[in-house]
Structures are given as C-alpha cells and as structure tokens.
Design a protein around this motif. Structure first.
Motif, short mmCIF file in Angstrom:
data_model
loop_
_atom_site.label_atom_id
_atom_site.label_comp_id
_atom_site.label_asym_id
_atom_site.label_seq_id
_atom_site.Cartn_x
_atom_site.Cartn_y
_atom_site.Cartn_z
N LYS A 218 0.82 -1.20 0.00
CA LYS A 218 0.00 0.00 0.00
C LYS A 218 0.86 1.26 0.00
N VAL A 222 0.58 4.04 -2.98
CA VAL A 222 0.24 5.46 -2.79
C VAL A 222 1.39 6.34 -3.25
N ILE A 225 1.74 6.44 -7.11
CA ILE A 225 0.74 7.24 -7.81
C ILE A 225 0.94 8.72 -7.55
N LEU A 226 1.18 9.09 -6.29
CA LEU A 226 1.37 10.51 -5.98
C LEU A 226 2.59 11.06 -6.71
N ILE A 229 1.90 11.40 -10.58
CA ILE A 229 1.12 12.59 -10.90
C ILE A 229 1.97 13.84 -10.74
N VAL A 281 -4.07 12.61 -16.18
CA VAL A 281 -3.96 12.63 -14.72
C VAL A 281 -5.18 11.96 -14.09
N ILE A 285 -5.71 9.17 -11.12
CA ILE A 285 -6.55 9.37 -9.94
C ILE A 285 -7.56 8.24 -9.84
N TYR A 288 -5.97 5.25 -8.49
CA TYR A 288 -5.76 5.45 -7.05
C TYR A 288 -7.01 5.04 -6.27
N PHE A 289 -8.16 5.59 -6.72
CA PHE A 289 -9.40 5.28 -6.01
C PHE A 289 -9.75 3.81 -6.10
N MET A 294 -11.47 2.40 -1.98
CA MET A 294 -12.32 3.54 -1.67
C MET A 294 -13.75 3.02 -1.49
N LEU A 301 -10.71 9.75 2.26
CA LEU A 301 -9.43 9.83 1.55
C LEU A 301 -8.83 8.45 1.41
N SER B 113 -14.66 14.44 0.57
CA SER B 113 -13.30 14.02 0.84
C SER B 113 -12.59 13.53 -0.41
N MET B 121 -4.33 16.54 -6.17
CA MET B 121 -3.57 16.00 -7.30
C MET B 121 -3.72 16.84 -8.56
N ALA B 279 -1.76 5.50 4.20
CA ALA B 279 -1.41 4.34 3.41
C ALA B 279 -1.10 3.13 4.30
#
Lengths: 301, 282
Positions: A218, A222, A225-226, A229, A281, A285, A288-289, A294, A301, B113, B121, B279
């Motif tokens: 995980k 994260v 991906i962050l 981007i 982008v 995202i 990510y979700f 999610m 978040l 959220s 982002m 995370a």
C-alpha cells in the motif's frame, strides 16, 4: 433558554458547519476554474485581448491531436516521468534498506540525505545550470578528469542530453522523499516477521519478496501514484532549465500548454491542452481510487 | 564454525550499507556545498579553470550585492506576507475540514473528501489561466491577497490531506467519553482534538509554509510587478537579465534554500508519519 437551544443545535451540526469554508474553497478555486477552462478550451481566447470572440467547439482539440507537437510532448512527459520514477525509487529503496540495517549515525544519515528534497525549484534548477555549464560547470571538469567524456557537454543545451539531464536532476531531488517514506513504512512491519525470516534462512532477495514487499504494497502504491502525478504535472524543473528546448526535445505537456497559452498567446488552445493533460492525470486518480479500497465504509481519503 | 561465518556475513553487509550510504551522502551534499562555496568565491575563483571546490579567499561580496540590490527587502517582505497568509488560511480551513471529514458520517461527506484528494492531485498548470482571469476580473491582480487566494488551491487540499491522517489517530474513546459527559462538539474540538494534534498541525503548517515559500509558477504569472514579486520570481528576473552574474544568483539561491533546509530537517520525522499514515493503516 432558547438561545442555548440554538447553540446546541448548531453544535450538533458542527461537522457540517466546519466543512463550509473548505467547500467554498473547492468550488471557487478548483471546480469553477476547471469548468472555466473547459469553456475556454472551446473558444479562441487570446492572451492579448483576454477576450474570446468566437466559440469554436472542438476545433482546438482536433488541431492539437492531429498535430505532431502534442504527441512528442506527451512522449517526452512519459519518458520524463518513467525514468525519474525508476531512478528515484531505486535509489530511495536502496538508501532506505541500508538505513534500516545500520545503528550508528543512523539519524545523521537520515537527516543529511534529505538535503536535495529541501531545495526550492528555482534554486535547484539554477544550481544545476551552474554545475552543468559547458564552460565553467564542475560536472564537465569531473567527467573529463575521469576520462568519461572528451569534451565539455552543454547538458541542458543539446538535443540529445537535455531531457536526460533534467531527469538526472529530478532523481537527485526526489530520491530522499522515497527513502524517508519507505523507511517509515519499514517501521510498521512487525519485528517477528524479520525474526522468522532470519530463522528460515531467507536470503536477501527472498526477504524482499516475502517480507518487505507484501507488507508495503500500500505504501508503495500510494507513493507511486502521488509521485507519478507530481512528476507528470511538473512544470518548473523543465521550464527553468531547458525551457523545453532545444527545439521541443525536452518539452512535456505542461510546457507545451504554457508556451501555447502565454508565448503564442493562444489561450483557448492552451486550455485545451491542459484538459487533455487532465484526462491523463484523471486516469491515475481513477486508479488510485480503484486500488486503494475507496469502499463506502473507509472512504475518508 | 557456522556462527562465525554468519557473523562475518553480517559485518560485511553492514560495511556494505555504510559504503552505500556514504556514497549517497556525497552525492546528496556535493551540489549543496558547491552552491554554498561558490557563493563565497570572488569572481576570479568562480570562473577558474580547473575549478576549485573550496574558496581560497572567501568573500561575502555577492551577499552584500543581493541585499543592497534595489528591492531585495521588498521581495522578502512579499514572500513573507504571501507565505504566512497562504499557510494560515490553508491550515485553519484544513484543520476544520479534516475535523469534519473524520467525524461521524453525514450526507456528501465522502464526495467532499474525494474532491479534496482530487484537488490535491490537480495539475497547477490547468488552474493558472482561469485563476489569472478570475484574479484580474475581481481586481486582485498583482496584489498580495490575490496571490494568497490562489495559493489556497494547493495549501488547503494539502493541509487537509495531511491532517486527516493525523486526526484519525485520535482514539474514538476519548471523544466519545467527553460526549457522554455532555461536552459540546466545539469544546471537544478545541480542548481535546487540537491539543492532541498540535505537533501535527505545526508540522503541516511548516510544510505548507515551505511549499508556498518555494512556489514559482503562480507567482511568476500572477504577481510579477515589483510590488508583489516574491523572492523566487525576483531571482528569475535577475538571471534572465542582461548581466548574468553567477555570484549573485548563487548567493541568492543559498539564501532561499537555507530556511527551507532548516524547516525540513526540523519536521522530517513527523512529516513522513503523516504522509504515509493513511497508506500504512488503511
């Protein structure tokens, strides 16, 4: 008595009240500008007049996609992102593993290795322009001294080295953050796992495969991906070193959009380019979700 | 016999780790030291071939030149006003939002959220044209408040994103116990949550401060008059000028980097636990 009731009621809804300023920010500073951009992208908005005289529909998009410049910029952006990430993760991971193993001077190393990450983009890029300068740059002298190159190379100024040099700079800048994050990730792996691995006699590679990676999936996800981007969106590093040049050899999509909107004054078209950028982008995202659970229950978040 | 070889293997691997780290340390520190040392060299040494690493006759001439540079203190003031403003707004609104988004679910909470995360982002290059239009339309072009407002586009989502993961670490029992005792939510927020997350809020604010301090793109496009120019933008125009003076540029770079360096070192530990907490726990 009545006043008290109103206060109590307000207080019961404190959570909803507290989101109001944030919601206003989101609407005014993100949602509205985004919608305005979509509108702009369908007009001939010019930077000179700051006025759109014509609604042109999808014309901007069609022209961008059918031109070569967009695809070259996109490919440059993908290269820039991909190689920067590989370098940052590789060095960051090696550094984190090494830090995890040592005991003496651990925190000195940890803090000192953070130095590149603290650089403001303007100082970072100017410093590298200085170090890579073809006439006075120290890097050329070192490389010549080591017989790696024969003549000084204009790193940021030559077609075949411009993008490569920005990537190297970006790796230098970004690896400490990966290191620091992975290091704190290691701390969350229970010690027993390592003890068991030790007893079982796992070698180095096996330890990575069966102990570290599964537990840090995980964190890696994260982080990946962050960073993807961030690098894909990154504008300052390239603008302040090569400016996208020479020619368009190091031009990425954000730079292409900037040049179109502010240098060629075609803001409508520049907006359309940013929307195309947003689509890419958005893809990240969405991943990510999708990947990071999610689900309705734990969706904060 | 076996013990002996295991021990030996261990020592070798630790020596190996130290070598890797030392090499990385040299790579990490060399450019910084080169910048610092170069900024202390007189012209002759700065352009010497082959270059010298450590200044032979150190001088503060370049620093003097930057500080006496026509508007240096105006740019510094601009940078401070804008950075402090953006940080305050971002962190206050961020803390309120983080509280709201981690409290008991209500309608729309999860959409909001997600939106915060998306905003976090969002490519800044997308917002620059519409923000330019908006700021011009409401007459805030080239004002401090105009730039502060645009900085909220990144300082607010960022602060919220970080703070949410800290707010989550507060045990629910504490807030629930207070609730049963009849405490108002606002009281729980101000006397339990804020003090417990105080250090986290400080480090979030610090990081947000550095981000705004270092920001270039928005300031470059939205505030390029002398009245509002921040230090990075002013430095850009120095380098872009006719007379390119590396000594001036490098001493300016050093002055810009050192505050960021110190702040980052101070909060490095706390910061990362926040960035990964979401995370890691998940």
């Amino acid at each position: 008595m009545k006043d008290r009731n109103i206060l109590k009621q307000l207080d019961d809804h404190l959570a909803q009240l507290f989101i109001i300023p944030g919601l206003i920010c989101l609407i005014v500073f993100v949602a509205y500008p985004a919608i305005l951009t979509i509108y702009n992208s369908m007009t001939n908005l010019s930077m000179l007049t700051m006025r759109a005289t014509k609604f042109v529909g999808l014309k901007n998009y069609v022209e961008i996609i059918s031109g070569e410049e967009f695809w070259i910029s996109l490919l440059n952006g993908i290269k820039y992102t991909f190689y920067s990430l590989i370098g940052q993760f590789f060095i960051g991971y090696v550094a984190a593993l090494s830090l995890e193993k040592i005991i003496y001077c651990k925190s000195i190393f940890r803090v000192m290795l953070l130095t590149p990450w603290t650089f403001p983009s303007i100082a970072l890029t100017f410093l590298f322009s200085w170090m890579l300068d073809p006439s006075f740059g120290i890097i050329n002298f070192i490389l010549e001294g080591l017989n790696i190159i024969d003549n000084p190379i204009p790193w940021f100024g030559a077609k075949n080295t411009a993008l490569f040099s920005v990537i190297m700079m970006n790796i230098w800048f970004g690896f400490p953050f990966i290191m620091l994050t992975l290091l704190s990730g290691f701390q969350t792996i229970p010690n027993e796992y390592f003890e068991v691995a030790e007893i079982e006699g796992l070698n180095f590679i096996q330890k990575q495969k069966y102990v570290i990676l599964p537990n840090l999936k995980k964190v890696f996800g994260v982080l990946l991906i962050l960073r993807t981007i961030w690098i894909f969106n990154n504008y300052d590093f390239i603008f302040l070193t090569t400016g996208g040049g020479p020619g368009i050899s190091s031009q990425t999509v954000p730079i292409y959009s900037y040049i179109t909107a502010w240098k060629r004054m075609a803001m409508g078209r520049g907006s359309a380019i940013t929307i195309l950028l947003l689509i890419f982008v958005g893809l990240f995202i969405a991943i990510y979700f999708k990947v990071f659970g999610m689900s309705e229950k734990e969706s904060n978040l | 016999m076996k013990d002996h070889s295991i021990k030996r293997k261990k020592i070798i691997s630790i020596v190996f780790c130290y070598s890797i780290l030392s090499l990385l340390l040299i790579i990490a520190l060399f450019p910084f030291l080169h910048m610092l040392f170069s900024s202390l060299k007189p012209s002759e040494e700065l352009f010497m071939r082959p270059p010298v690493f450590v200044p032979q006759i150190p001088t503060l001439k370049w620093y003097e030149r930057v500080i006496t540079y026509s508007n240096f203190f105006i740019y510094l003031r601009n940078s401070i006003i804008i950075t402090v403003g953006a940080t305050l707004f971002g962190v206050v609104i961020g803390a309120m939002s983080a509280y709201s988004l981690t409290s008991k679910p209500y309608k729309g909470q999860s959409i909001i959220s997600k939106s915060v995360l998306i905003a976090y982002m969002f490519p800044p290059i997308i917002l620059i044209i519409p923000l330019f239009q908006i700021v011009n339309k409401i007459g805030l072009a080239n004002t401090h408040i105009g730039l502060i407002l645009t900085y909220i586009t990144f300082s607010f989502p960022f602060s919220t994103y970080l703070l949410i993961s800290y707010f989550r670490t507060i045990p629910k029992d504490i807030t629930e116990a207070a609730k049963i005792d009849g405490a108002l939510n606002i009281k729980i927020f101000s006397t339990i949550i804020l003090p417990l997350t105080g250090p986290a809020i400080v480090s979030t604010a610090t990081y947000s401060f550095i981000n705004s301090w270092n920001e270039f793109l928005y300031a470059f496009i939205l505030a390029n008059s002398d009245r509002t120019k921040t230090l990075p933008v002013a430095l850009y125009s120095v380098k872009g000028g006719e007379m390119m003076e590396w000594g001036t540029v490098l001493s300016w770079c050093t002055m810009l980097t050192i505050p960021s360096l110190i702040f980052f070192f101070l909060i490095s530990k706390q910061l990362v636990s926040g960035l990964t907490a979401g995370a890691v726990k998940g």
